[in-house]
Design a protein around this motif. Structure first.
Motif, mmCIF file in Angstrom:
data_model
loop_
_atom_site.group_PDB
_atom_site.id
_atom_site.type_symbol
_atom_site.label_atom_id
_atom_site.label_comp_id
_atom_site.label_asym_id
_atom_site.label_seq_id
_atom_site.Cartn_x
_atom_site.Cartn_y
_atom_site.Cartn_z
ATOM 1 N N PRO A 87 -5.933 -8.925 -15.033
ATOM 2 C CA PRO A 87 -5.728 -9.341 -13.637
ATOM 3 C C PRO A 87 -5.333 -8.174 -12.741
ATOM 4 N N PHE A 88 -5.544 -8.345 -11.450
ATOM 5 C CA PHE A 88 -5.218 -7.287 -10.494
ATOM 6 C C PHE A 88 -3.703 -7.102 -10.375
ATOM 7 N N ASP A 89 -3.310 -5.869 -10.094
ATOM 8 C CA ASP A 89 -1.899 -5.550 -9.861
ATOM 9 C C ASP A 89 -1.602 -5.680 -8.367
ATOM 10 N N TRP A 90 -1.248 -6.899 -7.936
ATOM 11 C CA TRP A 90 -1.024 -7.153 -6.502
ATOM 12 C C TRP A 90 0.223 -6.459 -5.984
ATOM 13 N N ASN A 91 1.148 -6.082 -6.876
ATOM 14 C CA ASN A 91 2.334 -5.346 -6.407
ATOM 15 C C ASN A 91 1.978 -3.971 -5.841
ATOM 16 N N PHE A 92 0.773 -3.492 -6.178
ATOM 17 C CA PHE A 92 0.320 -2.187 -5.706
ATOM 18 C C PHE A 92 -0.138 -2.236 -4.251
ATOM 19 N N TYR A 93 -0.425 -3.461 -3.752
ATOM 20 C CA TYR A 93 -1.046 -3.575 -2.425
ATOM 21 C C TYR A 93 -0.126 -3.190 -1.256
ATOM 22 N N PRO A 94 1.097 -3.752 -1.142
ATOM 23 C CA PRO A 94 1.880 -3.545 0.107
ATOM 24 C C PRO A 94 2.165 -2.077 0.412
#
Length: 270
Positions: free
Chosen positions: A65-72
């Motif tokens: 799964p994607f690492d959404w914590n990397f986005y902000p």
């Protein structure tokens, strides 16, 4: 009996003559030889080719799964910077390309020297890829968004200028001649004669180039010219495939959204 065969042979029709068939055969042979020669020159390694499907499947598994914590903190600022690079680069290219387009249009500028000078600038800027322009500007101005903006602008000048110049040359002479017969100055010819006819083409070309520049800006970071490509290169170098997958998915979504938006606006303008 012999007379009947002669009549049949005389009515026989073939699509290609013997010379044309020979020429076509030579063309096919040259194409095959060129293909085999090119295949040998690029030195394809069979071991890598055989397990390519397995490696591709493994890569996609690592991306999910994607690492959404990397986005902000990393992707969002880089994404905004990508939009700024594409928008500023497009605006600068329009400011330079529009006057050059009028110089290149033979029905507006009668000087052959100016026509050829403008055409030469269009060909020169268009023939160099954005990544090569970015490498050049990174070497001059250092890494960052400025190099990206300039590379996008220089790459776009030829594209915008050529298409807009052709639109000017296709303008209807009727309104121009009517204004000229009334003694209208050149500025009025430009504003009242040419612009109403070429403005749809101008906005269409500008939107199309901005759409293209969004896509090209996404990879400029791979050579240090800012944008979301910087985040992509960092994630790939560190083998953070879940972050790489997230960045690629966001680039894909942004391209689709900009395509829908620009197509919708162009359909309303034209």
């Amino acid at each position: 009996m012999n007379r009947s065969l002669q009549i049949v042979n005389a009515q026989h029709w073939e699509r290609l003559s013997a010379t044309e068939r020979m020429g076509r055969a030579v063309f096919y042979i040259i194409t095959v030889v060129a293909f085999i020669w090119a295949l040998k020159k690029i030195e394809v390694i069979p071991e890598f080719l055989y397990d390519a499907p397995e490696q591709t499947a493994d890569l996609f598994k690592r991306m999910w799964p994607f690492d959404w914590n990397f986005y902000p903190e990393n992707i969002h600022p880089a994404l905004i910077e990508t939009f700024h690079i594409a928008t500023l680069g497009t605006l600068i290219s329009l400011l330079i390309a529009v006057p050059l387009a009028f110089l290149a249009a033979r029905n507006f500028t009668s000087s052959k020297t100016l026509n050829w000078t403008a055409q030469f600038i269009f060909v020169s800027t268009r023939s160099v890829n954005s990544l090569i322009w970015a490498l050049l500007f990174v070497a001059i101005f250092g890494p960052g968004a400025l190099a990206g903006v300039l590379s996008i602008a220089f790459r776009s000048i030829g594209f915008v200028g050529k298409l807009f110049g052709e639109a000017i040359e296709e303008a209807n002479r009727g309104p121009i001649e009517a204004l000229t017969s009334c003694g209208a100055p050149r500025s009025i010819l430009l504003v009242k004669g040419y612009w109403p006819q070429v403005s749809p083409a101008f906005w269409s070309v500008a939107l199309l180039r901005w759409d293209i520049n969004i896509r090209e800006s996404a990879v400029l970071g791979l050579v240090g010219a800012g944008g979301i490509g910087v985040a992509l290169e960092s994630a790939m170098n560190n083998l953070y495939w879940d972050q790489v997958g997230l960045i690629l998915a966001i680039i894909f979504m942004v391209v689709i959204v900009t395509e829908i938006v620009t197509s919708s606006i162009r359909s309303r303008i034209i």
